[in-house]
Design an enzyme around this catalytic site. Structure first.
Site, short mmCIF file in Angstrom:
data_model
loop_
_atom_site.label_atom_id
_atom_site.label_comp_id
_atom_site.label_asym_id
_atom_site.label_seq_id
_atom_site.Cartn_x
_atom_site.Cartn_y
_atom_site.Cartn_z
N GLY A 42 0.76 -1.30 0.05
CA GLY A 42 0.06 -0.08 -0.02
C GLY A 42 0.89 1.12 -0.04
O GLY A 42 1.85 1.01 -0.32
N ARG A 330 -14.92 12.69 12.52
CA ARG A 330 -15.51 11.50 12.19
C ARG A 330 -16.20 10.81 13.36
O ARG A 330 -17.40 10.40 13.23
CB ARG A 330 -14.58 10.36 11.67
CG ARG A 330 -14.10 10.98 10.26
CD ARG A 330 -13.06 10.07 9.78
NE ARG A 330 -12.88 10.37 8.49
CZ ARG A 330 -11.85 10.00 7.47
NH1 ARG A 330 -11.14 9.06 8.04
NH2 ARG A 330 -11.76 10.44 6.20
#
Lengths: 638, 247, 258
Positions: A42, A330
């Protein structure tokens, strides 16, 4: 377990530079002799592998997908933060540090967070040099947008696919190094164990997912860039293959696991539609810039959203948090969505959803502006649900998305096991109890491009190179153990499928260790998980053999580790008897229902030490200090 | 030369060769068609059909710098070499492509973008090559076809041949095939050479339609006109053709 | 909903495969295509039949891993979607659905519906990058990029490397993929120094992998889940021809003595 964070002795703003200046180095001619294994491709893994190889180290890179480019960083949508201050709105390293530290609810290590903020601008420079096509303004300058939890515009983006473009940049650097021979790339190979010899990480054992062959790989250091563990919930925004195996195996070999209970539930995902659902799709948080979140004021209001007049709409985030409105962090957004749904105000067939409405934004700013910002996200929503956000509000609901917890690492990103490093989401380092939007890619790339290439040299320079190869008996032992586990799973021949057991685990975790937790629920989960684990090891059915491409077996191996790990997660959540960031303990909230920290007792990182499968793990504490930014109650209201 | 060799070695290069040779042949066709249309221009004061004058011009072109007839031969050689390269590259590419897709899908294929003309290129092209042999034998070398062949008497030869419905049908049919070949080929060459882009695409598509239809109309007008009796019988006082004047 | 599935089964690269027929019942229309496959696999496992191997990972249309030719069309009947973004509501109840792997000599079948797409990675490795080390870089705003150029580069860069273009092409050509990769960097100022060398290296690698040639069918564009335009193929052709015919053959030759 010794937890020395190795924070340099210097004022926080000089720390990284001082550290760099005093680090031990490996000379260019010696670097090719040192071999480094990087697990995962990644953003963190690809950038780490390519950067180290470009310096001259001999790197072997591993991923379980068929190509490095498929790692799940590719799916990051919204953007990447950098304190460039292009918008002249007063942004600075300090402000990014402040926002990240505050967003993380003061549960991260100041020194790391400062370094992250400091390196953020270099990442943009690096990415642009690689050819990442960031959005531009008419004059050709880089464009910015705002993102949740901050009051400046510092987010750089490429439409809704910033992650893909950044990963393609990192993977292109990786491809360059593979071509040059600096990196040997192993695709479709999954790491099953890490090999520790005389206390140092000296290699890994992998399974070739096509042939089933187990292989040993020796190295002078091992870097884990294997991502997070949100799939412990079965349903998450992660890719199907994301797993905890690499970090869990390292933990079982002695690496400390830090803050496993910190996991982020992303507020803007598409709600679940049925039992068969295999994953949840995230809608970029950037939607909250222009979308207004609301539910009907009246419980179980079944009217179509367009029939509900403004007065009967409850714009709960705007009412409760007038300063940040729809742009609260969030965790706050997720918890509020859960609360209104718990109160019966939820919308959609399941009642588990809230509206995200663009009607006003379209009216104010026009189709063109909204289209240029969100068109691909609108299309994506329509593809999945068959409804167009141009005409009707989106329905969204929180979903597990990112895990702040991970392997404990020191300032050099090395775990407590010498030679075992963890970068990106796999470590615990920078986000505390909650990660702000557009900062995960920032951390992955800071780790991979700028930190690990230097700190690994500091470690390697202390040792002779190549003094261990795979003929060491520790490799044979690790291979034998891995094979034993696979054979055992294959031999059960019971009646339950891996999917069904994983779904069951996910349900337990979502119910008891999800958006809101309490002691009772966590204790219940701790009794339920071993029961599922028992059924896994006694009643699992896997068809086929281990000597072939066997996706059920791959999934079973990952689930076996989730079944052990999930218990640790619950134990950590239980032990952290406070609310902090995403870890919301119902017992600890303010009168307004906000997370209430207990700084007196919990200003520490909880680091767990494995004590054997049958024993309870042992918790160690790394105390956190708050010098650059004194502790304060997080407040997004005024 | 090594650059051309490199070009020929690569698949994209071969495609470019196909495109360039194709455009040379299109150029030839346009010239050929323009000349042919002179059958409708009647005759000179001396009674020589304009098309025969044109045919003569093709041979005298370039004189005295070039010997008589050589310019025509240069054109013929350029076109022939183009044709040969065009065919060789296409055949090599087709073989390469068959190797690239050895296993076919079991489920019937539904083409979405590929037009029928595009997929039939190899067939339309083959028909044109076969036809070309016949066409040269009939009107350049002579000896094939029912009418007596007279070198230089283009008008008369055409008239003679196109009194037969079989030839008329053959020529009109093959012209349609050429039109279809060009419909894809003309656009395709711009794409292959990298001159196509979304701004121009529509115009280029229209151009290729115009070219395909235009070539078809221009060339098939001749056999149809001769057959339908629109055209005069060849004049008896043709200066250069003694055999004709004997009749 | 109920479906009859005809699915390609093949044990490994060296064994012949064939279509097998399976019936799946009681599928919700809101179920995605891959979730339908998950259900099939779970039911096969219960019946002690080995499940169908297929690639998928992100399941949101960006990783490019899923790869099924559904009723003759890569990624199925809906335009601009990957297999994982296909829903059963896009089919009729009772439909017979044929599912096959990507077909191309350069993409050998690994098992069932899984193919080996490492050829794509090797094309990238041949030159799909800007040679740049990690470390301090110039201020990016020092080189302004016209937004339309950045957008066009992004139109190309949004390629997810799934290989549907190859699967759709009757010639098994990888022109759309390679051209998207070439154009992404070729359009940006950062990609200019290596622009022509890059196109040479990547095209040669593409050909060495055994991909077919372009016949300008545009089937690739129709199958591309990101709807990448074949204009990039034209662009790549132009760059390739220019560098083959006009530009210096060995631009690095001048550097040898240094």
């Amino acid at each position: 377990m010794e937890l020395d964070a190795k924070i340099p002795e210097a004022p926080i703003e000089d720390m990284w530079n001082t550290h760099k200046e005093h680090m031990r180095l490996v000379g260019p001619r010696n670097r090719p002799h040192y071999k480094v294994i990087v697990v995962g491709t990644g953003l963190a893994g690809a950038s780490a592998a390519s950067s180290m190889a470009a310096m001259g180290y001999h790197v072997e890179s591993f991923c379980f997908q068929d190509s490095p480019r498929r790692a799940h960083s590719i799916a990051a949508q919204g953007g990447i933060n950098a304190s460039k201050d292009y918008r002249n709105d007063g942004d600075s390293t300090y402000r990014l540090f402040y926002d990240t530290q505050k967003g993380g609810d003061y549960r991260s290590r100041e020194a790391n967070v400062w370094r992250l903020a400091e390196l953020s601008t270099d990442i943009i420079d690096q990415a642009v040099a690689q050819g990442v096509p960031f959005a531009r303004e008419y004059g050709g300058m880089l464009a910015n947008r705002s993102f949740g939890g901050v009051l400046v515009e510092r987010t750089f983006y490429c439409r809704g696919e910033t992650g893909q473009q950044l990963l393609l940049g990192a993977c292109s650097a990786l491809a360059n190094q593979i071509h040059a021979g600096g990196v040997i790339m192993h695709t479709r190979k999954e790491m099953l164990d890490v090999v520790i010899i005389e206390g140092r990480a000296r290699g890994i054992v992998t399974r070739d997912l096509v042939t089933g062959a187990l292989e040993s790989h020796a190295a002078d250091a091992v870097v884990l860039a294997s991502g997070g563990y949100s799939n412990v919930y079965y349903l998450s925004t992660n890719a199907k293959g994301c797993n905890v195996t690499a970090t869990w195996r390292a933990h079982k070999r002695g690496a400390g696991f830090a803050n496993p209970c910190y996991n982020q539930i992303h507020p803007t995902c598409i709600p679940v539609s049925g039992e068969y659902q295999s994953k949840l799709t995230l809608m970029s948080e950037s939607l909250r810039n222009d979308g207004r979140i609301w539910v009907p004021r009246q419980a179980s209001d079944k009217r179509s959203p367009s029939d509900i007049p403004d007065a009967e709409r409850y714009y709960y985030l705007e009412e409760r948090y007038p300063r940040f409105g729809n742009l609260v962090p969030r965790d706050v957004a997720s918890r509020n969505a859960k609360e209104v749904c718990d109160d019966g105000l939820g919308v959609g067939p399941s009642g588990l959803g809230v509206y995200l409405d663009f009607k006003d934004a379209i009216q104010d700013k026009g189709d063109d502006v909204i289209g240029s910002r969100y068109e691909n996200l609108f299309e994506m929503y329509e593809k999945i649900t068959g409804e167009s956000p141009w005409n009707t509000p989106m329905r969204i609901f929180p979903a597990p998305h990112y895990t702040m917890g991970g392997l404990w690492v020191d300032y050099n990103l090395m775990s407590n096991l010498p030679g075992l490093f963890a970068v990106g989401e796999a470590n615990f380092s920078d986000h505390g109890a909650n990660r702000l939007g557009a900062s995960s890619m920032m951390q992955c790339l800071a780790d991979g491009y700028f930190i690990i290439p230097l700190t690994i040299g500091d470690y390697l320079s202390r040792y002779e190179y190549g003094d261990v190869d795979t003929s060491h008996p520790a490799f044979a032992d690790a291979e034998r153990e891995a094979k034993g586990r696979l054979d055992r799973m294959l031999s059960i021949q019971g009646s339950e499928t891996v999917e069904s057991l994983h779904r069951e685990l996910g349900r337990v975790m979502w119910d008891h260790c999800g958006i809101a937790r309490n002691a009772e629920g966590l204790k219940e989960a701790i009794t339920k998980i071993p029961e599922i684990r028992d059924r896994f090891w006694n009643n699992l059915r896997i068809t086929g053999s281990g000597a072939q491409l066997n996706q059920t077996l791959e999934h079973a191996g990952r689930l076996a580790d989730f079944l052990e790990f999930s218990e640790l997660m619950c134990r950590d959540a239980l032990a952290r008897n406070e609310s902090a960031g995403c870890h919301f303990r119902e017992e600890h909230q303010t009168k307004e229902g906000e997370a209430k920290r207990d700084d007196q007792n919990f200003s520490h990182v909880s680091v767990w030490e494995h004590q054997g499968t049958d024993n309870e793990p042992l918790m160690h504490k790394e105390p956190l200090s708050f010098e650059a930014l004194p502790l304060a109650q997080r407040n997004y209201k005024t | 030369m090594s650059r051309l060799g490199n070009l020929y070695q690569s698949v994209i290069g071969k495609k470019a060769i196909v495109a360039v040779t194709g455009s040379i042949m299109i150029g030839f066709l346009l010239l050929h068609g323009w000349g042919n249309l002179k059958v409708f221009s009647g005759a000179t004061a001396a009674g020589v059909p304009e098309v025969d004058v044109y045919a003569d011009f093709l041979r005298t072109m370039g004189v005295p710098i070039l010997p008589y007839g050589s310019a025509l031969w240069i054109i013929r050689i350029v076109v022939l070499v183009s044709l040969i390269l065009h065919v060789i590259c296409v055949v090599q590419l087709a073989r390469h492509n068959r190797k690239a897709r050895p296993v076919h899908y079991k489920h019937a294929r539904n083409f979405e973008e590929a037009t029928l003309p595009a997929r039939a290129m190899i067939y339309t092209g083959s028909i044109v090559v076969l036809f070309l042999g016949f066409h040269l034998a009939q009107f350049t070398v002579g000896g094939v076809g029912s009418a007596p062949f007279v070198q230089g008497d283009v008008y008369g030869n055409l008239y003679g041949a196109f009194q037969h419905p079989v030839y008329v049908a053959l020529y009109v049919g093959v012209m349609a095939v050429i039109g279809i070949h060009l419909y894809h080929g003309a656009w395709s060459l711009f794409q292959t050479l990298g001159w196509d882009n979304p701004d121009r695409n529509k115009s280029l598509r229209m151009l290729s339609v115009a070219l395909g239809v235009g070539i078809f109309l221009a060339f098939s007008a001749i056999p149809i006109s001769f057959f339908s009796g629109e055209m005069n019988k060849p004049s008896l006082q043709h200066a250069d053709t003694s055999s004709r004047s004997n009749k | 909903m109920n479906f009859t599935l005809r699915i390609w089964r093949q044990t490994d690269a060296n064994t012949d495969g064939d279509l097998e027929t399976y019936k799946v019942q009681d599928i919700e229309p809101t179920c995605s295509f891959l979730e339908m496959m998950d259900i099939l696999n779970e039911r096969l496992t219960e019946r002690n039949v080995e499940p169908v191997a297929f690639d998928s990972d992100c399941r949101e249309g960006i990783c490019g891993m899923c790869s099924m030719v559904i009723n003759g069309k890569p990624h199925g009947p809906k335009d601009g979607t990957t297999t994982c973004q296909l829903y059963m509501r896009h089919f009729e109840d009772g439909d017979e659905i044929t599912i096959e792997p990507w077909r191309s000599a350069a993409f050998p079948v690994t098992r069932d519906l899984i193919v080996d797409r490492s050829a794509f990675d090797r094309i990238m490795q041949a030159g799909g990058y800007v040679t740049v080390h990690s470390g301090p870089k110039p201020e990016p705003n020092a080189i302004p990029i016209e937004p339309s150029i950045a957008e066009e580069a992004l139109d190309a860069a949004c390629c997810i490397g799934c290989g549907a273009c190859v699967a759709a092409c009757p010639n098994g050509a990888a022109m759309l993929y390679t051209s998207a990769k070439v154009s992404h960097l070729g359009l940006l100022p950062q990609g200019q120094p290596e622009r022509f060398e890059r196109v040479q290296k990547m095209v040669h690698q593409m050909e060495a992998e055994g991909f077919g040639s372009c016949r300008n069918y545009a089937e690739c564009e129709a199958a591309c889940p990101k709807e990448i335009s074949i204009k990039f193929i034209g662009r790549m052709n132009r760059d390739f021809l220019k560098s083959t015919l006009i530009l210096p053959n060995n631009p690095r030759g001048k550097m040898d003595s240094q």
